[in-house]
Each structure stands twice: as structure tokens, then as C-alpha cells.
Design an enzyme around this catalytic site. Structure first.
Site, PDB file in Angstrom:
ATOM      1  N   GLN A 112       0.292  -3.732   4.120  1.00 65.00           N
ATOM      2  CA  GLN A 112       1.059  -4.933   3.733  1.00 65.00           C
ATOM      3  C   GLN A 112       1.940  -5.412   4.887  1.00 65.00           C
ATOM      4  O   GLN A 112       1.861  -6.571   5.324  1.00 65.00           O
ATOM      5  CB  GLN A 112       1.950  -4.633   2.522  1.00 65.00           C
TER       6      GLN A 112
ATOM      7  N   GLY B 272      -0.677   1.022  11.466  1.00 68.85           N
ATOM      8  CA  GLY B 272      -0.577   0.544  10.080  1.00 68.85           C
ATOM      9  C   GLY B 272      -0.765  -0.954   9.983  1.00 68.85           C
ATOM     10  O   GLY B 272      -0.269  -1.597   9.053  1.00 68.85           O
ATOM     11  N   ILE B 273      -1.511  -1.539  10.924  1.00 69.42           N
ATOM     12  CA  ILE B 273      -1.690  -3.011  10.947  1.00 69.42           C
ATOM     13  C   ILE B 273      -2.465  -3.509   9.730  1.00 69.42           C
ATOM     14  O   ILE B 273      -2.322  -4.670   9.328  1.00 69.42           O
ATOM     15  CB  ILE B 273      -2.381  -3.462  12.266  1.00 69.42           C
TER      16      ILE B 273
ATOM     17  N   HIS C 178       9.965  -3.584  -0.449  1.00 74.12           N
ATOM     18  CA  HIS C 178       9.617  -4.990  -0.236  1.00 74.12           C
ATOM     19  C   HIS C 178       8.166  -5.197  -0.627  1.00 74.12           C
ATOM     20  O   HIS C 178       7.297  -4.381  -0.375  1.00 74.12           O
ATOM     21  CB  HIS C 178       9.920  -5.435   1.193  1.00 74.12           C
TER      22      HIS C 178
ATOM     23  N   TYR D 249       7.079  12.718   0.419  1.00 73.32           N
ATOM     24  CA  TYR D 249       7.082  11.491   1.250  1.00 73.32           C
ATOM     25  C   TYR D 249       8.474  11.248   1.825  1.00 73.32           C
ATOM     26  O   TYR D 249       8.636  11.011   3.040  1.00 73.32           O
ATOM     27  CB  TYR D 249       6.646  10.292   0.393  1.00 73.32           C
TER      28      TYR D 249
ATOM     29  N   SER E  72      12.743   4.515   5.284  1.00 74.29           N
ATOM     30  CA  SER E  72      12.681   4.090   3.887  1.00 74.29           C
ATOM     31  C   SER E  72      13.948   4.432   3.109  1.00 74.29           C
ATOM     32  O   SER E  72      14.550   5.487   3.315  1.00 74.29           O
ATOM     33  CB  SER E  72      11.484   4.789   3.223  1.00 74.29           C
TER      34      SER E  72
ATOM     35  N   SER F 166       1.872   6.110   2.203  1.00 77.42           N
ATOM     36  CA  SER F 166       3.137   5.506   1.798  1.00 77.42           C
ATOM     37  C   SER F 166       3.408   5.570   0.300  1.00 77.42           C
ATOM     38  O   SER F 166       4.382   4.998  -0.177  1.00 77.42           O
ATOM     39  CB  SER F 166       3.173   4.046   2.276  1.00 77.42           C
TER      40      SER F 166
ATOM     41  N   GLU G 180      13.862   5.500   0.294  1.00 79.65           N
ATOM     42  CA  GLU G 180      13.556   6.744  -0.431  1.00 79.65           C
ATOM     43  C   GLU G 180      14.297   7.935   0.182  1.00 79.65           C
ATOM     44  O   GLU G 180      14.511   8.943  -0.470  1.00 79.65           O
ATOM     45  CB  GLU G 180      12.045   7.010  -0.404  1.00 79.65           C
TER      46      GLU G 180
ATOM     47  N   ARG H 290       0.793  -6.564  -1.589  1.00 76.24           N
ATOM     48  CA  ARG H 290       1.228  -5.201  -1.899  1.00 76.24           C
ATOM     49  C   ARG H 290       0.048  -4.397  -2.445  1.00 76.24           C
ATOM     50  O   ARG H 290      -0.775  -4.930  -3.213  1.00 76.24           O
ATOM     51  CB  ARG H 290       2.329  -5.304  -2.953  1.00 76.24           C
TER      52      ARG H 290
HETATM   53  P1  NDP Z   1       0.806   0.367   3.255  1.00 71.72           P
HETATM   54  O1  NDP Z   1       0.518   1.571   2.444  1.00 71.72           O
HETATM   55  O2  NDP Z   1       0.432  -0.983   2.749  1.00 71.72           O
HETATM   56  O3  NDP Z   1       0.123   0.525   4.711  1.00 71.72           O
HETATM   57  C1  NDP Z   1       0.076   1.752   5.365  1.00 71.72           C
HETATM   58  C2  NDP Z   1      -0.735   1.611   6.634  1.00 71.72           C
HETATM   59  O4  NDP Z   1      -0.824   2.889   7.284  1.00 71.72           O
HETATM   60  C3  NDP Z   1      -2.173   1.150   6.401  1.00 71.72           C
HETATM   61  O5  NDP Z   1      -2.540   0.304   7.461  1.00 71.72           O
HETATM   62  C4  NDP Z   1      -2.949   2.449   6.483  1.00 71.72           C
HETATM   63  O6  NDP Z   1      -4.307   2.292   6.818  1.00 71.72           O
HETATM   64  C5  NDP Z   1      -2.190   3.132   7.603  1.00 71.72           C
HETATM   65  N1  NDP Z   1      -2.437   4.570   7.685  1.00 71.72           N
HETATM   66  C6  NDP Z   1      -2.351   5.488   6.697  1.00 71.72           C
HETATM   67  N2  NDP Z   1      -2.643   6.721   7.172  1.00 71.72           N
HETATM   68  C7  NDP Z   1      -2.915   6.573   8.488  1.00 71.72           C
HETATM   69  C8  NDP Z   1      -3.284   7.460   9.520  1.00 71.72           C
HETATM   70  N3  NDP Z   1      -3.464   8.764   9.296  1.00 71.72           N
HETATM   71  N4  NDP Z   1      -3.465   6.967  10.775  1.00 71.72           N
HETATM   72  C9  NDP Z   1      -3.322   5.645  11.015  1.00 71.72           C
HETATM   73  N5  NDP Z   1      -2.996   4.756  10.076  1.00 71.72           N
HETATM   74  C10 NDP Z   1      -2.788   5.210   8.829  1.00 71.72           C
HETATM   75  O7  NDP Z   1       2.388   0.410   3.587  1.00 71.72           O
HETATM   76  P2  NDP Z   1       3.417  -0.800   3.790  1.00 71.72           P
HETATM   77  O8  NDP Z   1       2.816  -1.814   4.659  1.00 71.72           O
HETATM   78  O9  NDP Z   1       3.976  -1.174   2.475  1.00 71.72           O
HETATM   79  O10 NDP Z   1       4.598  -0.050   4.562  1.00 71.72           O
HETATM   80  C11 NDP Z   1       4.603   0.046   5.991  1.00 71.72           C
HETATM   81  C12 NDP Z   1       5.481   1.217   6.408  1.00 71.72           C
HETATM   82  O11 NDP Z   1       6.806   1.017   5.924  1.00 71.72           O
HETATM   83  C13 NDP Z   1       5.046   2.574   5.866  1.00 71.72           C
HETATM   84  O12 NDP Z   1       5.373   3.537   6.838  1.00 71.72           O
HETATM   85  C14 NDP Z   1       5.922   2.768   4.631  1.00 71.72           C
HETATM   86  O13 NDP Z   1       6.078   4.150   4.365  1.00 71.72           O
HETATM   87  C15 NDP Z   1       7.198   2.120   5.106  1.00 71.72           C
HETATM   88  N6  NDP Z   1       8.048   1.545   4.070  1.00 71.72           N
HETATM   89  C16 NDP Z   1       7.531   0.641   3.182  1.00 71.72           C
HETATM   90  C17 NDP Z   1       8.347   0.030   2.273  1.00 71.72           C
HETATM   91  C18 NDP Z   1       7.831  -0.947   1.284  1.00 71.72           C
HETATM   92  O14 NDP Z   1       8.542  -1.241   0.313  1.00 71.72           O
HETATM   93  N7  NDP Z   1       6.643  -1.520   1.478  1.00 71.72           N
HETATM   94  C19 NDP Z   1       9.806   0.322   2.230  1.00 71.72           C
HETATM   95  C20 NDP Z   1      10.245   1.274   3.236  1.00 71.72           C
HETATM   96  C21 NDP Z   1       9.381   1.847   4.115  1.00 71.72           C
HETATM   97  P3  NDP Z   1      -5.426   1.920   5.687  1.00 71.72           P
HETATM   98  O15 NDP Z   1      -5.330   0.436   5.495  1.00 71.72           O
HETATM   99  O16 NDP Z   1      -6.679   2.376   6.325  1.00 71.72           O
HETATM  100  O17 NDP Z   1      -5.061   2.671   4.442  1.00 71.72           O
HETATM  101  P1  GDR Z   2       8.529   3.481  -4.684  1.00 67.60           P
HETATM  102  O1  GDR Z   2       7.543   2.359  -5.257  1.00 67.60           O
HETATM  103  O2  GDR Z   2       8.250   4.816  -5.234  1.00 67.60           O
HETATM  104  O3  GDR Z   2       9.919   2.928  -4.862  1.00 67.60           O
HETATM  105  O4  GDR Z   2       8.121   3.503  -3.143  1.00 67.60           O
HETATM  106  P2  GDR Z   2       6.628   2.323  -6.562  1.00 67.60           P
HETATM  107  O5  GDR Z   2       6.326   0.890  -6.789  1.00 67.60           O
HETATM  108  O6  GDR Z   2       5.487   3.279  -6.473  1.00 67.60           O
HETATM  109  O7  GDR Z   2       7.610   2.869  -7.720  1.00 67.60           O
HETATM  110  C1  GDR Z   2       8.809   2.191  -8.076  1.00 67.60           C
HETATM  111  C2  GDR Z   2       9.357   2.761  -9.383  1.00 67.60           C
HETATM  112  O8  GDR Z   2       8.480   2.396 -10.451  1.00 67.60           O
HETATM  113  C3  GDR Z   2       8.300   3.527 -11.300  1.00 67.60           C
HETATM  114  N1  GDR Z   2       7.032   3.393 -12.045  1.00 67.60           N
HETATM  115  C4  GDR Z   2       5.794   3.363 -11.506  1.00 67.60           C
HETATM  116  N2  GDR Z   2       5.388   3.406 -10.217  1.00 67.60           N
HETATM  117  C5  GDR Z   2       4.053   3.330  -9.977  1.00 67.60           C
HETATM  118  N3  GDR Z   2       3.611   3.338  -8.696  1.00 67.60           N
HETATM  119  N4  GDR Z   2       3.128   3.231 -10.988  1.00 67.60           N
HETATM  120  C6  GDR Z   2       3.503   3.193 -12.309  1.00 67.60           C
HETATM  121  O9  GDR Z   2       2.655   3.112 -13.194  1.00 67.60           O
HETATM  122  C7  GDR Z   2       4.902   3.256 -12.577  1.00 67.60           C
HETATM  123  N5  GDR Z   2       5.630   3.225 -13.720  1.00 67.60           N
HETATM  124  C8  GDR Z   2       6.912   3.299 -13.386  1.00 67.60           C
HETATM  125  C9  GDR Z   2       8.313   4.702 -10.338  1.00 67.60           C
HETATM  126  O10 GDR Z   2       8.539   5.924 -11.050  1.00 67.60           O
HETATM  127  C10 GDR Z   2       9.448   4.296  -9.405  1.00 67.60           C
HETATM  128  O11 GDR Z   2      10.687   4.675  -9.945  1.00 67.60           O
HETATM  129  C11 GDR Z   2       7.884   2.307  -2.415  1.00 67.60           C
HETATM  130  C12 GDR Z   2       6.824   2.602  -1.333  1.00 67.60           C
HETATM  131  O12 GDR Z   2       6.465   1.409  -0.715  1.00 67.60           O
HETATM  132  C13 GDR Z   2       7.376   3.551  -0.282  1.00 67.60           C
HETATM  133  O13 GDR Z   2       6.450   3.671   0.791  1.00 67.60           O
HETATM  134  C14 GDR Z   2       8.689   2.972   0.255  1.00 67.60           C
HETATM  135  O14 GDR Z   2       9.249   3.845   1.205  1.00 67.60           O
HETATM  136  C15 GDR Z   2       9.667   2.742  -0.891  1.00 67.60           C
HETATM  137  O15 GDR Z   2       9.080   1.850  -1.820  1.00 67.60           O
HETATM  138  C16 GDR Z   2      10.982   2.136  -0.421  1.00 67.60           C
END
Ligand code: NDP
Ligand code: GDR
Length: 366
Positions: free
Chosen positions: A31, A27-28, A208, A178, A155, A109, A157, A213
Site C-alpha cells: 500500500q 516494499g514498493i 493509515h 510484529y 509503527s 505487516s 504498534e 489497503r
Molecule cells: P503492506 O503489507 O501493504 O506491504 C508490505 C510490503 O513488503 C509488500 O510490498 C511486500 O511484498 C513486501 N515484503 C514482505 N516481505 C518481504 C520480504 N521478505 N522481502 C521484500 N519485501 C517484502 O504494508 P503497508 O504498505 O501497509 O506498510 C508499509 C510499511 O509500514 C510496513 O513496514 C508496515 O509494517 C509499516 N507500517 C504500516 C502502517 C499502516 O497502517 N499501513 C502503520 C505503521 C507502520 P508483497 O507485495 O510481495 O507481499
Molecule cells: P493493526 O490493524 O493490527 O492495527 O495493524 P488491523 O486492521 O489488522 O487491526 C485493527 C484492529 O481491528 C481489530 N479487528 C480485526 N482485525 C483484523 N485484521 N481482522 C478482523 O476480522 C478484525 N476484527 C477486529 C484488531 O483486533 C485490531 O484491534 C496495522 C498494520 O498495518 C500494521 O502493519 C501497522 O504497524 C499498524 O496498523 C499501525
């Protein structure tokens, strides 16, 4: 992209003189992967990232740190093709790269999207983590490299409908495919730690965000719209549930907590959060307000963005991470929102140049 054989001979020839730690990140290109890579490079690590094949380049978030591998002595970040759905690729790169630390950040994600593609989400998020853990276990068994450490991106979640504040002792009640898949990955990680003594940690990270993002998560969707509305490229923003509350921190702060978990004497699981929660509506008010706009003039509620089951209220209790890891967030809520809005106004200005020159259609909203 270098072949496994080429990377192996390069690592072997360098290995005796080299003392830098080696990290492997799945996942490099995401974000967190991009911030973690910057963080580890700064600490002197050699960073290897697994990227999946895409018909378009998917390395935008790390292009600024990419150095052509032909410039072998300068390139401390290296990229390799693999996929969490392909067990053989995971084992091959572990055997080739010989990492000290493995960060499993790859995932499908997006929570809402997981209702559309549940099977694939489970394959990558749950079984993908199991594949990687099993690759680590078998790699250790055959190489004896038992010092290897594993981080699993868990997460908030997973807590789903369990009321806040949520800590490491709060029961999980996932509300999406998820979240259920992340629970499975969490327990696979605990099991591999208990069954095989692997140094494996679960980070239970609350939301985060950052200017990097993904554009279909609600925070970035809002700040992108603020930028485009401010510059005159867009007038409406379609959103779903505005009453959900999230504990939003800055991604750059959270990757440090991932690293800290792997530097401890014993492997364990940690909640990482700001301990402050805000509704989507509050995020809107601060984001539009910081650009001198009123969100009520622009936001339209669209039912398509509501989820079959929602997570209403997440607010973490990060006291264990604070006490044991010595970690605390540096960027507060308002500062985070402003950082994202400011960068997205600059992005919209660049977009406007392309629109005015006829290279881009302003109607193509992100
Ligand atoms: P992103 O969606 O920005 O990044 C996900 C990464 O996973 C990308 O590099 C993507 O590649 C890669 N990926 C997806 N599918 C595959 C696959 N089949 N094989 C290899 N790589 C794959 O997520 P974030 O950086 O925001 O989050 C990082 C991790 O932390 C995730 O596991 C997420 O679920 C978890 N997380 C995130 C939170 C958040 O708020 N951001 C909070 C809690 C947990 P590509 O660029 O090609 O799509
Ligand atoms: P989340 O993030 O589901 O918490 O997961 P997201 O930003 O998608 O949603 C947060 C809240 O906003 C409400 N919402 C909307 N969401 C999206 N995406 N689009 C809209 O138009 C919209 N309107 C309202 C959603 O219903 C929700 O309540 C993120 C991801 O990064 C996960 O991978 C990670 O595990 C969790 O945060 C912690």
C-alpha cells in the site's frame, strides 16, 4: 526485470546528464510503496523498487505506473528482484542503483499473522531492517557516498499497551511478535545513526488506510464487505474485537511525512498521526451507514479473529511532525471511510459482472 550489470551500465551512461534524485524503496508493491512511488515520481525522482519473487504477479498496486524498461527514457520507476531475508541482494542493488534516499517499507505487516509466523516476522521486520542498514553502512564505507538517507517504517504498534496519547517520548510496550520486531528495527536505526553517523530516521506511523489497503486489515475487510453486501454478493461479515480504538489516517497523506523526514537538516524520529481515535465499531457504523446499511444486520463475531494479546487504544500526538516537518493530515476520518466504501462498491459491481457471467464464484469472499 533488468540484471544488475544492465542497470549499472544504463545508470552510468545516464548519470552525467541526470540531476534527478534516486530513491530505493523496499516494499514498493505494498500500500505505502505504491503511494510513495507516485509521490516521488511527481517530485521528479527516479524510483527503484525491490520486489520479492512470487509465483503470482504481486505488482497490482503499481501496474498503473509501470512502463516497460525497454522504453528506457520514459520508465522512471524500475523494479528489481531482492528480498529482505537476502543480505547480498540488498548490498548489490545499493551498489548498482546508487540511491540518494532509501525507504525501508517491506515487512510481514499483519499483526495477527505475526502470532502464526513469529520467526519469519522477526527475520523480515527486525533482521531485515538490520541487513539493510548494514548494507547502507558498508556501501557508504566503500563508496564514500555519505549523503545517502534512510527511512525506517516504524509503527504505533510499538506503543502497544502504553496508554494514549502516544508521542516520541512514550515508552514502548509491544503486544505481538510484529510489534516487538518493529521495536528492534527502531533501535537498530537509532544505533546506526549514533554509531556511524548515518542519516537515518524512524517514522512512527499510526494506522493509515486507503482503497489499496490489504484486504485482511480490518478497515478494508469492512469496506470490501460493504461493497459486496450492497451489490448482493455477500450477506455476513465475520469480525473479532470491535472495541479496539485506532488513529486512522489516509496513506496518501502519510507518505509525504516519510519524505519530509529525509529532507530535514538532521535525522530524527517522528510520530505521524491524525490525533483522533475511533473504535472498530465506529468504523463499521460510518462505513455501513454511508452505503445506507445497518452493520448490526450483517456482522457476526468470530473468536478466531481475536488476538492472544490486543492493543486497545492508540491515539497519536503528532505535534513534533506538525512543528518541525510542517506536516498535517488532509483527509479526515469520515472522508477516508467514504473514499474506501465508494471504491469498493465500484469494485463489487465489476465483480458482479464476472459472477453473472460465470467467471467468478460469489461465495469466494475476500
Ligand atoms: P503492506 O503489507 O501493504 O506491504 C508490505 C510490503 O513488503 C509488500 O510490498 C511486500 O511484498 C513486501 N515484503 C514482505 N516481505 C518481504 C520480504 N521478505 N522481502 C521484500 N519485501 C517484502 O504494508 P503497508 O504498505 O501497509 O506498510 C508499509 C510499511 O509500514 C510496513 O513496514 C508496515 O509494517 C509499516 N507500517 C504500516 C502502517 C499502516 O497502517 N499501513 C502503520 C505503521 C507502520 P508483497 O507485495 O510481495 O507481499
Ligand atoms: P493493526 O490493524 O493490527 O492495527 O495493524 P488491523 O486492521 O489488522 O487491526 C485493527 C484492529 O481491528 C481489530 N479487528 C480485526 N482485525 C483484523 N485484521 N481482522 C478482523 O476480522 C478484525 N476484527 C477486529 C484488531 O483486533 C485490531 O484491534 C496495522 C498494520 O498495518 C500494521 O502493519 C501497522 O504497524 C499498524 O496498523 C499501525
Amino acid at each position: 526485470m533488468a540484471s544488475a550489470a544492465a542497470v549499472r551500465s544504463e545508470s552510468e551512461s545516464e548519470s552525467e546528464s541526470k540531476s534527478a534524485k534516486i530513491a530505493l524503496i523496499t516494499g514498493i508493491t505494498g500500500q505505502d510503496g505504491s503511494y510513495l512511488t507516485e509521490f516521488l515520481l511527481q517530485k521528479g525522482y527516479e524510483v527503484h523498487g525491490l520486489i520479492r519473487r512470487s509465483s503470482n504477479f504481486n505488482t497490482q498496486r503499481i501496474n498503473h505506473i509501470y512502463i516497460d524498461p525497454h522504453n528506457a527514457h520514459k520508465a522512471r520507476m524500475k523494479l528489481h528482484y531482492a528480498d529482505l531475508t537476502d543480505a547480498s541482494s540488498l548490498r548489490r542493488w545499493l551498489d548498482t542503483i546508487l540511491p540518494d534516499e532509501v525507504y525501508n517499507l517491506a515487512a510481514q505487516s499483519h499483526v495477527a499473522v505475526s502470532f502464526e509466523i513469529p520467526d519469519y516476522t522477526a527475520d523480515v521486520v527486525a533482521t531485515g531492517a538490520l541487513r539493510l542498514l548494514e548494507a547502507v553502512r558498508s556501501h557508504i564505507a566503500s563508496s564514500g557516498r555519505s549523503h545517502i538517507r534512510y527511512y525506517q517504517a516504524g509503527s504505533s504498534e510499538m506503543f502497544g499497551s502504553t496508554p494514549p496519547p502516544q508521542s516520541e517520548n512514550t515508552p514502548f510496550h509491544p503486544r505481538s511478535p510484529y510489534a516487538a520486531a518493529k521495536c528492534a528495527a527502531h533501535w537498530y536505526t537509532v544505533n546506526y545513526r549514533e554509531a556511524y553517523g548515518i542519516f537515518a530516521c524512524n517514522g512512527i506511523l499510526f494506522n493509515h488506510e486507503s482503497p489499496r489497503r490489504g484486504e485482511n486489515f480490518v478497515t478494508r475487510k469492512i469496506t470490501r464487505a460493504v461493497g459486496r453486501i450492497k451489490i448482493g454478493l455477500q450477506s455476513k461479515l465475520f469480525l473479532g474485537n470491535l472495541q479496539a480504538s485506532r488513529d486512522w489516517g489516509f496513506a496518501g497523506d502519510y507518505v509525504e511525512a516519510m519524505w519530509l523526514m529525509l529532507q530535514q537538516e538532521k535525522p530524527d524520529d517522528y510520530v505521524v498521526a491524525t490525533e483522533e481515535s475511533h473504535t472498530v465499531e465506529e468504523f463499521l457504523a460510518v462505513a455501513f451507514g454511508s452505503a445506507g446499511l445497518d452493520w448490526k444486520d450483517h456482522v457476526v463475531i468470530d473468536k478466531r479473529y481475536f488476538r492472544p494479546t490486543e492493543v486497545d487504544n492508540l491515539k497519536g500526538d503528532a505535534s513534533k511532525a506538525k512543528k518541525v516537518l510542517g506536516w498535517k493530515p488532509k483527509v479526515g476520518f469520515e472522508q477516508l471511510v467514504k473514499m474506501m466504501v465508494d471504491e469498493d462498491i465500484e469494485l463489487a459491481k465489476r465483480e458482479k459482472v464476472l459472477v453473472d457471467a460465470g467467471y467468478l464464484d460469489a461465495q469466494q469472499q475476500p
